[in-house]
Design an enzyme around this catalytic site. Structure first.
Site, PDB file in Angstrom:
ATOM      1  N   ASP A  54       0.827  -1.211   0.000  1.00  0.00           N
ATOM      2  CA  ASP A  54       0.000   0.000   0.000  1.00  0.00           C
ATOM      3  C   ASP A  54       0.857   1.254   0.000  1.00  0.00           C
ATOM      4  OD1 ASP A  54      -2.606  -1.061   0.059  1.00  0.00           O
ATOM      5  OD2 ASP A  54      -2.514  -1.385   2.209  1.00  0.00           O
ATOM      6  N   GLU A  79      -4.327   7.663   2.456  1.00  0.00           N
ATOM      7  CA  GLU A  79      -4.606   7.113   3.781  1.00  0.00           C
ATOM      8  C   GLU A  79      -3.345   6.674   4.498  1.00  0.00           C
ATOM      9  OE1 GLU A  79      -7.302   3.474   5.671  1.00  0.00           O
ATOM     10  OE2 GLU A  79      -6.874   3.534   3.535  1.00  0.00           O
ATOM     11  N   ASP A 153      -5.955   6.087  -3.141  1.00  0.00           N
ATOM     12  CA  ASP A 153      -6.144   4.875  -2.338  1.00  0.00           C
ATOM     13  C   ASP A 153      -5.333   3.789  -3.029  1.00  0.00           C
ATOM     14  OD1 ASP A 153      -6.872   2.974  -0.557  1.00  0.00           O
ATOM     15  OD2 ASP A 153      -9.015   3.182  -0.818  1.00  0.00           O
ATOM     16  N   ILE A 155      -4.212   0.433  -2.698  1.00  0.00           N
ATOM     17  CA  ILE A 155      -4.735  -0.889  -3.033  1.00  0.00           C
ATOM     18  C   ILE A 155      -6.013  -1.054  -2.231  1.00  0.00           C
ATOM     19  CG2 ILE A 155      -4.349  -3.373  -3.051  1.00  0.00           C
ATOM     20  CD1 ILE A 155      -1.345  -2.767  -3.079  1.00  0.00           C
ATOM     21  N   ASP A 193      -7.266 -12.683  12.940  1.00  0.00           N
ATOM     22  CA  ASP A 193      -6.512 -12.342  11.745  1.00  0.00           C
ATOM     23  C   ASP A 193      -6.912 -13.300  10.642  1.00  0.00           C
ATOM     24  OD1 ASP A 193      -2.957 -12.183  10.886  1.00  0.00           O
ATOM     25  OD2 ASP A 193      -4.761 -11.776   9.748  1.00  0.00           O
ATOM     26  N   THR A 195      -6.784 -12.663   7.352  1.00  0.00           N
ATOM     27  CA  THR A 195      -6.213 -12.272   6.063  1.00  0.00           C
ATOM     28  C   THR A 195      -5.957 -13.486   5.192  1.00  0.00           C
ATOM     29  OG1 THR A 195      -5.157 -10.360   7.041  1.00  0.00           O
ATOM     30  CG2 THR A 195      -4.298 -11.089   4.938  1.00  0.00           C
ATOM     31  N   ASP A 353     -11.716   6.962  -1.146  1.00  0.00           N
ATOM     32  CA  ASP A 353     -12.535   5.868  -1.664  1.00  0.00           C
ATOM     33  C   ASP A 353     -13.421   6.301  -2.822  1.00  0.00           C
ATOM     34  OD1 ASP A 353     -11.773   3.820   0.236  1.00  0.00           O
ATOM     35  OD2 ASP A 353     -13.043   4.820   1.716  1.00  0.00           O
TER      36      ASP A 353
END
Length: 436
Positions: A54, A79, A153, A155, A193, A195, A353
């Protein structure tokens, strides 16, 4: 065309290359994931992560634009914080260096000496990218640099913690970092988590009438340009890095969408598609129950949307309501003509966004409006729709909430269609309140 828009398209493609490299190169699967500082957290998600990918994408965009347009970097906002702390406790500010070797050396410090991953990432960061588009190349328009601000933004693939893909509750994650079905060796995966579980099988998610509920196809890179005096969005780029995968090489190809709306000039990268409608025609003046129940609209929503909104939507749209991940992707569904409306009632989307899609939709004759203000507005007053603007902080807010879209939003392609949709939505929300 605008030289700035041309360069934004190039840097978005470079960003997409970084995203794909992190997805496809084994050496990059172990990229650092750091939890965000408290003031940077997005309260919508139980767990909120900041990834090196990111930050690197954001810095590549910033510094490439600064190199071509000196002075512009100070007007590029996003961000992500570009400060990292490695295992030695060293604080490192991530910047794109002038040479591949220097960037690899800096990345190695962030990645605790992982030379292979650092060199692989530096290599893709410094690759030259060319972008051509016949529509853009045939048009000349100059937009002055000194009026521009840019929201990035890097990713965008936010997923509400209630989103379910293949039966497991998911939390916000950056899809781009992972590709294998199982976590890399040595990775600790706890109950909060998810992910890695979210990534599992994400390349094989099936679409519902062209709309993906989750998975890599929902990843977007968003770059929105606005007028710093008025807050009006002027240019937008949405890059979708993971659109199709070669069955032989397993390599991904992407797609880029853009729009420009400035001083009466409106251009975009695709013709406005006509929704495939199965319901009856819309009659704007009809306030009877037949109009309220007619499934004339389609909408994409977050699966965490309020039940009152879902119930009202079901009366307006019938079964043509689709859940999907990521604000950027849901907005893109409207741009593509896959749905008529993207509606979100919470205050957990932000300027980065929505700005890119807003600019593209403006170029197509649509826009993005504040939902709360729309619901409170009397259409008989003839006042303009409350379009989102991008230059003013929310008064009294702190951290990322300064730039939240506090009243929720509706993205749309046709003003007339939006007015009819709002009329039906208000009727059904009022009906629901009366019944309760």
């Amino acid at each position: 065309m605008s030289d700035i828009l041309r360069e934004l398209l190039c840097v978005s493609e470079k960003a997409a290359n970084i995203a794909r490299a992190c997805r496809q190169q084994e050496a990059l699967f172990q990229l650092l994931i750091e939890e965000k500082k408290e003031e940077e957290k997005n309260k919508k998600f139980a767990v909120d992560f900041k990834t090196l990918a990111d930050v690197l994408v954001q810095e590549v965009i910033k510094q490439n634009m600064e190199n071509k347009f000196p002075g512009l970097e100070k007007h590029i906002f996003g961000e992500e914080s570009n400060e990292f702390t490695n295992d030695l406790g060293e604080k490192i500010t991530l910047r794109l260096c002038s040479t591949e070797e220097e960037t690899a050396e800096l990345l190695s410090k962030v990645l605790n000496g992982n030379k292979v991953a650092s060199e692989a990432l530096a290599r893709v960061v410094h690759q030259d990218v060319a972008f051509t588009d016949p529509t853009l190349d045939s048009t000349e328009i100059s937009v002055p640099q000194d009026i521009l601000g840019i929201w990035v933004d890097p990713i965008e693939s936010h997923v509400a913690h209630t989103l379910e893909c293949s039966g497991t509750v998911r939390t916000h994650c950056s899809l781009v970092l992972l590709s294998s079905s199982d976590p890399p060796a040595g990775t600790q995966v706890g109950s909060t988590d998810s992910t890695y579980q979210y990534i599992k099988g994400s390349a094989d998610i099936k679409s519902n009438q062209g709309i993906f509920p989750c998975g890599l196809q929902c990843v977007t890179i968003l770059i929105g340009v606005y007028d710093i005096q008025t807050g009006v969005p002027l240019m937008g780029v949405i890059n979708q890095p993971f659109v199709s995968r070669d069955p032989n090489t397993l390599r991904w190809k992407g797609q880029c969408y853009w729009g420009l709306s400035y001083m009466g000039t409106n251009m975009h990268s695709l013709q406005l598609t006509i929704s495939r409608r199965s319901g009856s025609e819309i009659h704007a003046g009809n306030t009877g129950s037949e109009a309220a129940f007619s499934p004339s609209f389609s909408a994409v929503i977050s699966t965490s949307e309020k039940e009152t909104i879902k119930a009202a939507l079901s009366r307006v749209c019938g079964d043509r309501i689709f859940g999907a991940a990521g604000a950027g992707y849901k907005s893109l569904c409207v741009v593509q003509g896959l749905v008529d409306i993207y509606i979100f009632s919470e205050d957990t989307t932000f300027k980065w966004d929505s700005c890119a899609a807003h600019a593209i939709l403006r170029a197509m004759g649509g826009g993005i409006v504040d939902l709360k203000e729309c619901l409170e507005r009397n259409p008989e007053t003839g006042l303009d729709l409350p379009q989102l603007v991008y230059h003013v902080e929310n008064e009294g807010a702190a951290g990322v909430d300064r730039w939240a879209n506090k009243g929720g939003l509706i993205a749309y392609r046709s003003r007339k269609q939006l007015e009819t949709f709002l009329s039906l939505l208000v009727q059904n929300l009022a009906s629901a309140e009366t019944q309760t």
